[in-house]
Design a protein around this motif. Structure first.
Motif, short mmCIF file in Angstrom:
data_model
loop_
_atom_site.label_atom_id
_atom_site.label_comp_id
_atom_site.label_asym_id
_atom_site.label_seq_id
_atom_site.Cartn_x
_atom_site.Cartn_y
_atom_site.Cartn_z
N ARG C 152 0.84 -1.20 0.00
CA ARG C 152 0.00 0.00 0.00
C ARG C 152 0.87 1.25 0.00
NH1 ARG C 152 -4.95 1.92 0.07
NH2 ARG C 152 -5.44 3.65 1.47
N PHE C 153 1.95 1.21 0.72
CA PHE C 153 2.86 2.38 0.76
C PHE C 153 4.26 1.93 0.52
CE2 PHE C 153 -0.72 3.59 3.51
CZ PHE C 153 -1.15 4.70 2.82
N HIS C 161 5.79 9.98 5.14
CA HIS C 161 4.69 10.10 6.08
C HIS C 161 5.18 10.14 7.51
CE1 HIS C 161 1.48 8.55 8.71
NE2 HIS C 161 0.69 9.32 7.96
N ASN C 164 7.00 13.26 8.43
CA ASN C 164 5.98 14.30 8.58
C ASN C 164 5.19 14.12 9.86
OD1 ASN C 164 2.88 15.21 7.50
ND2 ASN C 164 4.59 16.60 7.21
N ALA C 165 4.83 12.89 10.11
CA ALA C 165 4.02 12.62 11.30
C ALA C 165 4.80 12.95 12.57
CB ALA C 165 3.59 11.17 11.32
N PHE C 168 5.13 16.57 12.92
CA PHE C 168 3.85 17.15 13.34
C PHE C 168 3.60 16.93 14.82
CE2 PHE C 168 -0.64 17.23 14.19
CZ PHE C 168 -1.06 18.34 13.48
N ILE C 169 3.87 15.74 15.24
CA ILE C 169 3.59 15.44 16.64
C ILE C 169 4.47 16.27 17.55
CG2 ILE C 169 3.64 13.61 18.37
CD1 ILE C 169 2.11 12.07 16.49
N MET C 219 5.12 15.25 1.30
CA MET C 219 3.80 14.63 1.44
C MET C 219 2.90 15.02 0.29
SD MET C 219 3.24 12.73 4.10
CE MET C 219 1.58 12.84 4.73
N ASN C 227 -4.89 11.51 -4.35
CA ASN C 227 -5.91 12.23 -3.62
C ASN C 227 -6.77 13.09 -4.53
OD1 ASN C 227 -5.97 11.76 -0.70
ND2 ASN C 227 -3.78 12.15 -0.87
N PHE C 254 -7.44 6.19 -1.85
CA PHE C 254 -7.78 6.96 -0.67
C PHE C 254 -9.24 7.34 -0.72
CE2 PHE C 254 -3.17 8.21 -1.10
CZ PHE C 254 -2.74 7.28 -0.16
N GLU C 258 -10.05 10.54 3.63
CA GLU C 258 -8.61 10.75 3.57
C GLU C 258 -8.28 11.93 2.70
OE1 GLU C 258 -7.98 6.52 2.56
OE2 GLU C 258 -6.38 6.61 4.07
N HIS C 315 -7.49 11.72 12.27
CA HIS C 315 -6.72 10.92 11.32
C HIS C 315 -5.90 9.86 12.07
CE1 HIS C 315 -4.00 10.00 7.97
NE2 HIS C 315 -2.99 10.18 8.84
N ILE C 316 -5.28 10.31 13.11
CA ILE C 316 -4.45 9.37 13.87
C ILE C 316 -5.31 8.30 14.51
CG2 ILE C 316 -2.87 9.14 15.83
CD1 ILE C 316 -1.84 11.94 15.15
N THR C 320 -4.85 4.42 13.80
CA THR C 320 -4.34 3.52 14.84
C THR C 320 -5.47 2.71 15.45
OG1 THR C 320 -4.44 5.36 16.38
CG2 THR C 320 -2.29 4.87 15.41
N ALA C 326 -4.92 -0.62 9.54
CA ALA C 326 -4.46 0.59 8.87
C ALA C 326 -3.03 0.91 9.30
CB ALA C 326 -5.38 1.76 9.21
N MET C 330 0.67 1.51 7.32
CA MET C 330 1.55 2.66 7.33
C MET C 330 2.93 2.27 7.89
SD MET C 330 2.05 5.39 6.23
CE MET C 330 0.96 6.50 5.40
C1 HEM Z 1 1.16 9.15 14.66
C2 HEM Z 1 0.64 9.83 13.72
C3 HEM Z 1 0.03 9.27 12.46
C4 HEM Z 1 -0.41 8.03 12.21
C5 HEM Z 1 -0.45 6.85 13.15
C6 HEM Z 1 -0.86 8.02 10.89
C7 HEM Z 1 -1.37 6.92 10.26
C8 HEM Z 1 -1.64 6.87 8.97
C9 HEM Z 1 -2.10 5.72 8.30
C10 HEM Z 1 -2.34 4.40 8.95
C11 HEM Z 1 -2.26 6.02 7.05
C12 HEM Z 1 -2.70 5.10 5.98
C13 HEM Z 1 -4.10 5.16 5.77
C14 HEM Z 1 -4.41 4.32 4.66
O1 HEM Z 1 -3.71 3.29 4.49
O2 HEM Z 1 -5.36 4.63 3.96
C15 HEM Z 1 -1.93 7.39 6.89
C16 HEM Z 1 -2.02 8.08 5.71
C17 HEM Z 1 -1.76 9.40 5.59
N1 HEM Z 1 -1.40 10.21 6.58
FE1 HEM Z 1 -1.07 9.71 8.44
N2 HEM Z 1 -0.69 9.25 10.32
C18 HEM Z 1 -0.15 10.03 11.28
C19 HEM Z 1 0.14 11.35 11.15
C20 HEM Z 1 -0.03 12.08 10.01
C21 HEM Z 1 0.22 13.43 9.87
C22 HEM Z 1 0.79 14.36 10.98
C23 HEM Z 1 -0.10 13.80 8.64
C24 HEM Z 1 -0.04 15.14 7.96
C25 HEM Z 1 0.02 16.26 8.50
C26 HEM Z 1 -0.54 12.65 7.98
C27 HEM Z 1 -0.95 12.60 6.67
C28 HEM Z 1 -1.28 11.47 6.05
C29 HEM Z 1 -1.59 11.40 4.68
C30 HEM Z 1 -1.57 12.61 3.72
C31 HEM Z 1 -1.89 10.08 4.39
C32 HEM Z 1 -2.22 9.52 3.04
C33 HEM Z 1 -3.67 9.41 2.94
C34 HEM Z 1 -4.28 10.70 2.71
O3 HEM Z 1 -4.01 11.29 1.70
O4 HEM Z 1 -5.06 11.04 3.59
N3 HEM Z 1 -0.50 11.59 8.82
N4 HEM Z 1 -1.54 7.90 8.08
#
Ligand code: HEM
Ligand SMILES: Nc1nc2c(c(=O)[nH]1)N[C@H]1C(S)=C(S)[C@@H](COP(=O)(O)OP(=O)(O)OC[C@H]3O[C@@H](n4cnc5c(=O)[nH]c(N)nc54)[C@H](O)[C@@H]3O)O[C@H]1N2
Ligand SMILES: Nc1nc2c(c(=O)[nH]1)N[C@H]1C(S)=C(S)[C@@H](COP(=O)(O)OP(=O)(O)OC[C@H]3O[C@@H](n4cnc5c(=O)[nH]c(N)nc54)[C@H](O)[C@@H]3O)O[C@H]1N2
Ligand code: HEM
Ligand code: SF4
Ligand code: SF4
Ligand code: SF4
Ligand code: SF4
Ligand code: SF4
Ligand SMILES: [Mo]
Lengths: 995, 206, 382
Positions: C152-153, C161, C164-165, C168-169, C219, C227, C254, C258, C315-316, C320, C326, C330
């Motif tokens: 997937r990724f 990601h 960035n994550a 961000f945190i 990102m 997207n 997505f 998302e 989102h988080i 999680t 999911a 990631m």
């Molecule tokens: C601990 C923090 C985070 C976790 C656990 C997390 C988890 C995930 C997961 C599991 C996915 C995959 C979802 C999927 O497979 O469809 C994902 C996608 C994504 N995440 Fe995160 N994320 C976190 C923080 C962030 C942050 C801070 C950002 C941006 C500011 C972010 C932006 C995105 C984006 C852009 C995607 C791709 C899907 C989309 O376009 O929405 N994530 N994240």
């Protein structure tokens, strides 16, 4: 959580106060949270969090608060060690603000205001409030240096003194003692400036001068010739009594800020304030009426006022009849010549405004006139100041409290240095260079008159006034046959004077290069040093030139007296030991004298004290010597003991009258200050034992002479062209035994009056054949004043016409460099003069050449210059002080928005300023309506840039000021006063261009 | 309870910067940090007036309200002080302060401003009164010595008055009555949160 | 005790003799009388200079300038102290503030609006997620996992990601401490420690901010294509993503939710956060950074970040606790076939159709030769 004020603060314990600062939301949130926690003060709070107070993260990485370290790195431990408070006086201007220095273990750790001082009541302007920086002295010269191959190298004091002495001897032998020029200082204490004059005399020359030449020389000459003494008649404090005050050519708010304390107080009580200035100054901002005149046109304006006064009969006729000579002539001329149209044409002020000012002056008496450099720095300065005197005489304002001419002097001790210091035309106390004076001083100094004579090149040179500091460059550059001494100048000693304060900088650079010897003795010798080290034209450079820098210490590293503008003497205690390797000026004089072979003679009357293990003449002894010879200006009553008692008991003096309120015995020396005026403002006649209180307001007939009263001086004979020069009957100081005018006191007069026998036998012996000025006993003065209430200098009229001056009635004459050829045709300058202060001096030639060359078309703006409150003089000292330097970081030019628009210059952009000398200055433009469209203004405190280039590389290492900029005097033009050789710095011309 | 206040009388202030250097001197404030400064309005034209300004020790102090680490505190005398050990140099106080009082030793790229510094009314900081640590961080604690702020004590024309609000106001009122003229005083209304001549009411956030 | 020093400065100040303004300018005591000149026409428009002529000492026009935020003259150089000449910040009305001077207005907006409502927003979001979690629990799979993994990724996507994550945190935590620490942290750990911690966090925030800018750009570039709006997104939205009941609508790689995170969160809010953040960090060249500008930047920053935090919290949660499988996607890059089919049916179809390779990264392809992978999907239609 409740934050409370500090616990454990002895002075402020008390209950915790809830913080009431938060928004309601925050407040309630916090209240909610603090319910969970017990209320506690911050200390308890910090303790609980496991961190004591003071385990600060901050201190380490702060770098914010620098320690009050001493120059040599000793840290300031607060509360430990010996703490002493030394009283000193600000060294930056003539106001004379007292300041207490707190010294701990020899380090100047704090500066406290002296609320007791009647002069400043604790107040200070920027410079005074930054005095303590002198105790850091980071950018000072630390040790003697010598210029070797274009770089300054450290040498020892002994080497320096020996080499310089050898060179002085060599030059003196080859070209005579007059080939050396001594530039003394108005920064020196009275004792130092006096000693320097003595030193130069023993060296065999009159070629010495100091800042007063380019500051108030025209005032001194003009005013002294009008009524007696060339000094401020009243005091800053007395201005509280004025009903109207006209500031003409003074920007007191920047140049004498603390004087404004008194003036604004007066203003609040109804005094009207008028400011006459080409610029709308900070002082003008406080005025009830601001008058914009063209620079250099003060006489038309002053006589324009006088025209209205005479026309309306507002003059004080009785006063004029009793006390003024020659007013009729002036009256006739003013009425005929200075009609409103002429006035407006010449100075640009409309009749209505002139009349308004005249009316105010008439309706509000007493009124005072204040002037400063706006009047003095012109080729007709001597005439302008006299016009001001005449105005005050016509109004009957001189000799009264609240009136007078309040002439604000310049440097902290320019008054004292003028009174007793290195003047080329007089000995201390304005004693001329006649044989009689020399003998008077020889006796007082305890040396043989013949010996002094032998030191000079010839008796003629002994009585010939020397070159002035404004012209020393011509002494070097002028053709030898045109100057009135044998040799050109070959050596120059800059002893506390900046180079960028004299005009014609381009030529000065050439003169400096041509010298054989250049010695700079100064805590901040850097401006001269950099200028000398900067490469000039190869053909100008004298291959044998030797340049030395000697670190002098400041007035805070020695003790001595200084004379404020109001003639009060104040004693400075020594604050700290000389920093680095610096030495006091009088120690350096003594050390040179020793090497030159007249050390013994120089300090015959002085004890020596050890400073850093070396001998230094005791300042108190030097003052005591002054007390024995400067009778003529009453510098004789101010014994060190009296002055020191005054300094310690300042609180006892009244702020308005300056008189001691009752009797206070000094705890240290037991002197009782009762009846004294603060600082014994000179004249303080007779011996200290006479207890003359000093004279706070001069020529005041409403007081007894023993209470500081007086009248105009009889200095110009008893009659002129059949007209009485003495005061008319009935006009005399309070309680005088002689109720008519009388001449000055001498032994004959005393005998004729039958008062001779009131002298003691000893006094008789000393006084016989003498006059009051030369009687070493002071007995004649005692008898005349104390027993009979008469004034030793006689009782005469003031002179509205001064026949011994080029213009007996002040005449308006256009500046040499002006923008108005039309007016120059109507009001032309003087004829050229030969052998004027030993120099040929041009007037007509220059003015006419300029008109012929149509120079005003190429340089269409009037260029004037002056002061900024943060900096002083040439500015190296103050620009080296970070507390001050931060506040003015750029040399600038003020230009009117109209000019800015024409020239396409915007505020804050760089501009080139060009003058007829060919100089080009690169400065920042400040676009402001402060100046009119015909005038530009530049501050004169900058140096360190030379026509666009930074001179940093030429400074001695470590001794460069923080802020550097273009010096205006690099570009200023030729032009000198027709009596005193004052340089014409307030009026010249320039052009401006966008850089 | 005394409430410490400044008044700057614009009729007297001559922009001599005495107050500014007095502060630098007494508190050893470094280059670039100006706890006090002088501002001139209508510079160079009739009506020109200068005003010296530092922290006004506001009753409802915006700086205090926005400080994220709550490092401000107010003394019994109403002096607003802060704790440099706690300050994080975020600059919020300077955004909030109407008068531009908070100062920072560095320019702040990447937010690196250093610890905030401002006028303490010469009352030091949280350290023990008169201690070396207090001096190094905050400058002199004159209040604890029974002295008033250096700037006001040295003001060349006594334009700048400092002290208990009531006393200072009295002095000023006497002057104003004497002059029979305007009553506007620099900062008075703002510092007290009351109406100032010619200005809108300061809403506050009460 | 404090009165004593106060009077020490007084003697010079308090003139001994009260007004006997005999020769002075005669005018009224303003405490009693309204000055006559105020009746003059144009009185209110007078400049301070003009006012001095009719009422010396009345500086009301100047004070009006002052409160109008007019910048006067200060001898300090503009480069060093650009706002030294300003006495009181100009009057403004920020959202939620009174019309008052800018500093005070900013304080009101921050303290009365952003901070409390921001806190509320975060609190409500947190609460909602908690409730959701406890009432609904995580979204599981309806069918059994097949054991067949789809990439997937790619590692690059994951690296992007995660950096960035993490950034961000870090930013969020440090930012939140700055914004709210004094309410929840300071009372607990005390001023000194709180100061240290916040100072450290703030410094970290200031330096991680620019890093976050970079990672965010990556990102955006990385996830931009997938997207883009696609067919089915509307349906997904209309059905609420099936989160509140019903079955999850099919989506491409997505889903619309998302995409909202991407477009609304990362791109839109992110731009605001980044621009304002860079401004607050004084990293954008050519600005003077006056207080007024800083206030606006701050308000934008705080608002955008808080919204973003709320959004990313959601989102988080989904990434999680909220959805089984999911997070591993990631973390490890692979999802189970079943997961793909249930949550991203259209995407699964494309993969199954071979429109999208099941293994995109070189690493994945390399790994595919190992026995782990699924032969079923690879290269062959279902
Ligand atoms: C601990 C923090 C985070 C976790 C656990 C997390 C988890 C995930 C997961 C599991 C996915 C995959 C979802 C999927 O497979 O469809 C994902 C996608 C994504 N995440 Fe995160 N994320 C976190 C923080 C962030 C942050 C801070 C950002 C941006 C500011 C972010 C932006 C995105 C984006 C852009 C995607 C791709 C899907 C989309 O376009 O929405 N994530 N994240
Ligand atoms: N801060 C500071 N204070 C100082 C000094 C310093 O260097 N710095 N120096 C001290 C010394 S040495 C001196 S002599 C005094 C000088 O004190 P001031 O003379 O008061 O100061 P300046 O600025 O030289 O000049 C005063 C005013 O004269 C105006 N002026 C120029 N031309 C004319 C004219 O033709 N007519 C009239 N009426 N006005 C004119 C100028 O615009 C200027 O505003 O200050 C002393 N105090
Ligand atoms: N264009 C223009 N030129 C002017 C003027 C103007 O208005 N316009 N004003 C003129 C006037 S009024 C004056 S008075 C002059 C002023 O000009 P200067 O007097 O030449 O200027 P300062 O820099 O004050 O010079 C004093 C020097 O003495 C040093 N000094 C201080 N204390 C001591 C000490 O105790 N011992 C020794 N040995 N040295 C010491 C200082 O470091 C400094 O170098 O400038 C004049 N020049
Ligand atoms: C998405 C990530 C970010 C979040 C969640 C975030 C959050 C926050 C928060 C909550 C505050 C405190 C506001 C207040 O107390 O009123 C803040 C302040 C700040 N943020 Fe951010 N921020 C983020 C990104 C950035 C970025 C990318 C930068 C810079 C490039 C940045 C620079 C700043 C600065 C300079 C401050 C001001 C406070 C200070 O200087 O310490 N932030 N941020
Ligand atoms: S420079 Fe003059 S007015 Fe200023 S503090 Fe010194 S003596 Fe006083
Ligand atoms: S003036 Fe500014 S720094 Fe001082 S208390 Fe008020 S808001 Fe705070
Ligand atoms: S800079 Fe320091 S004092 Fe100012 S708000 Fe931030 S933490 Fe508080
Ligand atoms: S009160 Fe003290 S700290 Fe504040 S400006 Fe005045 S001197 Fe500086
Ligand atoms: S010291 Fe006094 S007169 Fe000078 S600038 Fe400061 S407040 Fe104004
Ligand atoms: Mo001077």
């Amino acid at each position: 959580m409740l934050l409370t004020k500090k616990a454990g603060s002895a002075s402020r314990d008390g209950a915790a106060s809830p913080s009431n600062s938060a928004s309601p939301f925050v407040h309630s949130l916090r209240r909610g949270l603090s319910n969970a926690l017990p209320t506690m003060d911050r200390r308890a709070f910090l303790r609980r969090s496991g961190l004591g107070v003071g385990v600060g993260l901050a201190a380490g990485q702060l770098a914010l608060i620098r320690k009050a370290d001493a120059a040599d790195g000793r840290p300031t431990a607060i509360g430990a060690g010996k703490v002493e408070v030394r009283r000193t006086v600000c060294s930056h201007c003539s106001v004379g603000c007292a300041s207490d220095a707190v010294v701990e273990n020899g380090v100047w750790v704090r500066q406290e205001p002296v609320f007791d001082s009647p002069i400043n009541l604790g107040a200070h302007c920027a410079k005074g409030a930054a005095l303590r920086e002198h105790g850091h002295g980071e950018y000072r010269l630390r040790y003697p240096m010598k210029l070797v191959n274009g770089k300054y190298q450290r040498i020892s004091w002994d080497t320096a003194l020996d080499e310089i002495t050898a060179k002085l001897k060599e030059l003196s032998k080859a070209s005579g003692p007059d080939s050396i020029y001594w530039i003394g200082s108005s920064k020196h204490s009275n004792e130092q400036s006096y000693l320097l004059r003595k030193f130069v005399s023993f060296f065999g020359s009159n070629n010495c001068d100091h800042q007063a030449r380019i500051c108030h020389s025209t005032t001194v000459a003009g005013v002294a010739n009008t009524w007696g003494y060339g000094a401020m008649t009243n005091s800053y404090n007395d201005m509280r009594n004025a009903k109207v005050a006209m500031y003409i050519g003074s920007n007191a708010a920047e140049a004498h800020p603390v004087s404004m304390l008194h003036m604004l107080h007066a203003k609040e009580r109804g005094c009207k304030m008028i400011v006459v200035d080409p610029r709308f100054t900070r002082t003008a901002a406080k005025a009830d009426e601001y008058v914009r005149i063209r620079s250099g046109s003060d006489i038309p304006f002053l006589f324009g006022i006088l025209h209205h006064i005479f026309k309306n009969g507002w003059e004080d006729k009785k006063y004029i009849n009793d006390r003024v000579f020659g007013m009729d002539e002036v009256r006739a001329e003013v009425l005929a010549k200075w009609t409103p149209d002429k006035v407006e044409e010449a100075c640009g002020v409309k009749e209505a405004q002139v009349l308004k000012v005249a009316t105010w002056l008439n309706e509000n008496r007493p009124g005072t006139v204040v002037w400063c450099m706006g009047q003095t720095q012109h080729s007709i300065g001597n005439a302008i100041v006299r016009a001001s005197c005449i105005l005050q005489l016509a109004l009957g304002n001189v000799g009264t409290s609240g009136g007078g001419t309040n002439i604000f002097r310049g440097h902290d001790n320019v008054q004292g240095a003028t009174d007793v210091g290195p003047n080329p035309d007089s000995l201390p106390g304005y004693y001329g260079l006649t044989e009689g004076s020399w003998k008077h001083f020889a006796a007082s100094w305890g040396v043989d008159y013949e010996w002094i004579k032998s030191r000079y090149a010839s008796p003629a040179m002994m009585s010939k006034p020397g070159i002035t500091v404004s012209r020393w460059i011509d002494g070097v550059l002028e053709k030898n046959e045109l100057i009135d001494q044998d040799s050109n100048l070959r050596g120059v000693v800059y002893w506390g004077h900046a180079p960028n304060s004299q005009t014609r900088g381009l030529e000065m650079k050439r003169a400096m290069d041509k010298l054989d010897l250049l010695v700079v003795i100064d805590p901040y010798p850097s401006a001269t040093a950099a200028m000398a080290a900067m490469p000039g034209k190869a053909e100008d450079l004298n291959p044998n030139r030797a340049v030395y820098l000697l670190p002098a210490c400041t007035q805070f590293e020695t003790s001595g007296s200084c004379t404020a503008s109001n003639r009060s003497l104040q004693w400075r205690e020594k604050v700290i030991e000389p920093l680095w390797e610096s030495r006091s000026d009088h120690m350096i004089m003594q050390q040179f004298a020793d090497r030159l072979g007249f050390g013994k003679e120089l300090s015959k009357n002085y004890k020596m004290q050890k400073v850093k293990g070396m001998d230094e003449p005791v300042p108190d002894d030097i003052l005591r010597e002054i007390n024995t010879n400067c009778w003529a200006i009453g510098y004789t009553g101010q014994s060190p003991e009296r002055l020191q008692a005054h300094m310690r008991n300042m609180a006892a003096f009244d702020v308005v009258t300056l008189k001691a309120k009752g009797s206070v015995k000094d705890k240290v020396n037991g002197y009782d200050i009762a009846g004294d005026y603060f600082g014994l403002p000179w004249p303080c006649y007779g011996t200290p034992a006479l207890k003359h209180p000093g004279s706070t307001n001069l020529y005041d007939t409403s007081k007894h002479v023993m209470d500081g009263g007086g009248n105009f001086r009889a200095n110009f004979g008893v009659e002129r062209n059949g007209k009485n020069l003495l005061a008319e009957d009935g006009s005399h100081s309070l309680g005088a035994a002689i109720t008519t005018g009388y001449p000055e006191l001498d032994h004959l007069l005393l005998k004729r009056l039958g008062w001779w026998d009131e002298l003691t036998d000893d006094e008789k012996k000393k006084a016989d054949g003498k006059n009051w000025k030369t009687d070493p006993s002071g007995g004649m003065i005692r008898v005349f004043m104390k027993n009979h209430g008469c004034h030793p200098f006689g009782n005469a009229k003031a002179r509205a016409t001064v026949w011994n001056f080029p213009d007996s009635i002040p005449q308006h004459r256009e500046p040499l460099y002006g923008t108005r050829p039309d007016l120059a045709a109507k009001y032309p300058t003087h004829d050229d003069k030969m052998a004027f202060w030993r120099m040929p001096t041009l007037y007509k030639t220059v003015q006419q050449r300029n008109i012929a060359d149509k120079i005003s078309e190429k340089f269409p703006y009037i260029m004037t210059s002056g002061r900024l409150v943060e900096y002083e003089g040439g500015g190296e000292e103050t620009r080296s002080n970070p507390w001050l330097a931060e506040l003015q970081q750029q040399m600038f030019i003020e230009i009117n928005p109209k000019v800015a628009a024409e020239k396409g210059i915007r505020n804050g952009e760089r501009a080139w300023v060009m003058t007829p000398t060919g100089a080009r200055l690169n400065v920042q433009a400040l676009v402001t309506e402060r100046v009119g469209p015909d005038t530009v203004f530049l501050p004169f405190h900058f140096s360190g840039h030379w026509q666009g280039a930074d001179m940093l590389a030429y400074y001695p290492e470590g001794a460069h000021p923080i802020v550097r900029g273009e010096a205006i005097n690099t570009s200023t033009t030729y032009g000198y006063d027709s009596v005193t050789m004052m340089q014409e710095t307030k009026t010249t011309i320039c052009n401006v261009e966008r850089a | 309870m005394a409430r410490m206040k400044f008044i700057c009388d614009s009729e007297r202030c001559i922009e001599c910067n005495g107050c500014v250097t007095a502060c630098k001197n007494e508190n050893e404030v470094p280059w670039g940090v100006n706890r006090r400064r002088v501002v001139t309005l209508n510079d160079g034209v009739p009506g020109e007036r200068s005003i010296s300004v530092a922290c006004m020790h506001c009753s409802d102090a915006p700086c205090m309200a926005v400080c994220p680490v709550q490092c401000f505190y107010r003394t019994e005398e109403g002096v607003v002080l802060h704790d440099k050990d706690v300050c994080i140099g975020c600059g919020y106080c300077s955004y909030a302060c109407p008068f531009g009082a908070p100062q920072f030793p560095s320019q702040g790229t990447f937010g690196a401003r250093g610890k905030m510094d401002k006028c303490t009314f010469c009352a030091g900081g949280p350290e023990a009164n008169g201690s070396q640590a207090e001096f190094e961080k905050y400058g002199r604690n004159r209040l604890a010595e029974g002295k008033l702020p250096a700037c006001a004590e040295m003001c060349s024309t006594k334009a700048l008055l400092a002290g208990d609000g009531d006393v200072v106001a009295d002095i000023f009122r006497t002057r104003v009555v004497q002059r029979g003229k305007g009553a506007e005083v620099w900062g008075w209304g703002t510092a007290y949160g009351s109406r100032q001549a010619g200005t809108q009411t300061n809403g506050g956030s009460k | 005790q404090t009165q004593a020093p106060a009077t020490a400065a007084a003697p010079a100040a308090a003139p001994a003799v009260p007004a006997q303004a005999d020769s002075g300018i005669r005018s009224q005591n303003i405490f009693e009388v309204k000055p006559d000149a105020s009746q003059d026409p144009g009185y209110l428009e007078q400049t301070n200079g003009e006012r001095q002529r009719v009422q010396p000492g009345n500086n009301a026009p100047m004070w009006r300038q002052v409160s109008g935020g007019v910048t006067g003259f200060s001898s300090l150089p503009v480069e060093q102290a650009p706002e030294a000449g300003n006495l009181i910040q100009r009057f403004v009305k920020y959202p939620g503030s009174h019309y008052t001077n800018a500093g005070e207005a900013w304080r009101q907006t921050r303290n009365n609006l952003i901070i409390p409502y921001g806190a509320a927003l975060l609190f409500v979001t947190l609460l909602a997620l908690t409730i959701y979690y406890f009432t609904r629990g995580p979204i599981g799979l309806h069918e059994r996992e097949t054991g067949h993994k789809i990439e997937r990724f790619t590692p690059f996507e994951r690296a992007t990601h995660w950096s960035n994550a993490i950034a961000f945190i870090v930013l969020a935590i440090s930012g939140l401490v700055m914004a709210f620490g004094k309410f929840f942290l300071l009372p607990v750990i005390g001023g000194a420690l709180f100061g240290w911690v916040t100072y450290a966090l703030k410094t970290i925030h200031n330096f991680v901010g620019p890093l976050f800018v970079l990672t965010t750009l990556f990102m955006i570039v990385t996830f931009f294509r997938d997207n883009l709006p696609q067919k089915g997104d509307m349906k997904w939205v209309r059905q609420g993503g099936g989160l509140l009941g019903g079955t999850e609508p099919p989506s491409h790689r997505f889903n619309a939710g998302e995409k909202v995170v991407f477009w609304g969160g990362v791109l839109l809010l992110g731009s605001f956060v980044i621009a304002s953040g860079l401004f607050l960090d004084k990293l954008l060249p050519g600005f003077v950074y006056t207080r007024g500008e800083m206030q606006i930047a701050h308000m934008i920053h705080a608002t955008a970040t808080l919204l973003m935090i709320a959004l990313i919290m959601g989102h988080i949660y989904i990434g999680t606790l909220g959805m089984r499988g999911a997070y591993t996607a990631m973390r490890e890059g692979y999802v189970d076939e079943t997961w793909a089919r249930e949550h991203h049916a259209l995407w699964y179809d494309d993969v199954a159709d071979g429109k999208i390779p099941a293994r995109r990264s070189a690493e994945a392809r390399a790994a595919a030769h190992a026995p782990v992978g699924s032969a079923r999907v690879e290269g062959s239609p279902s």
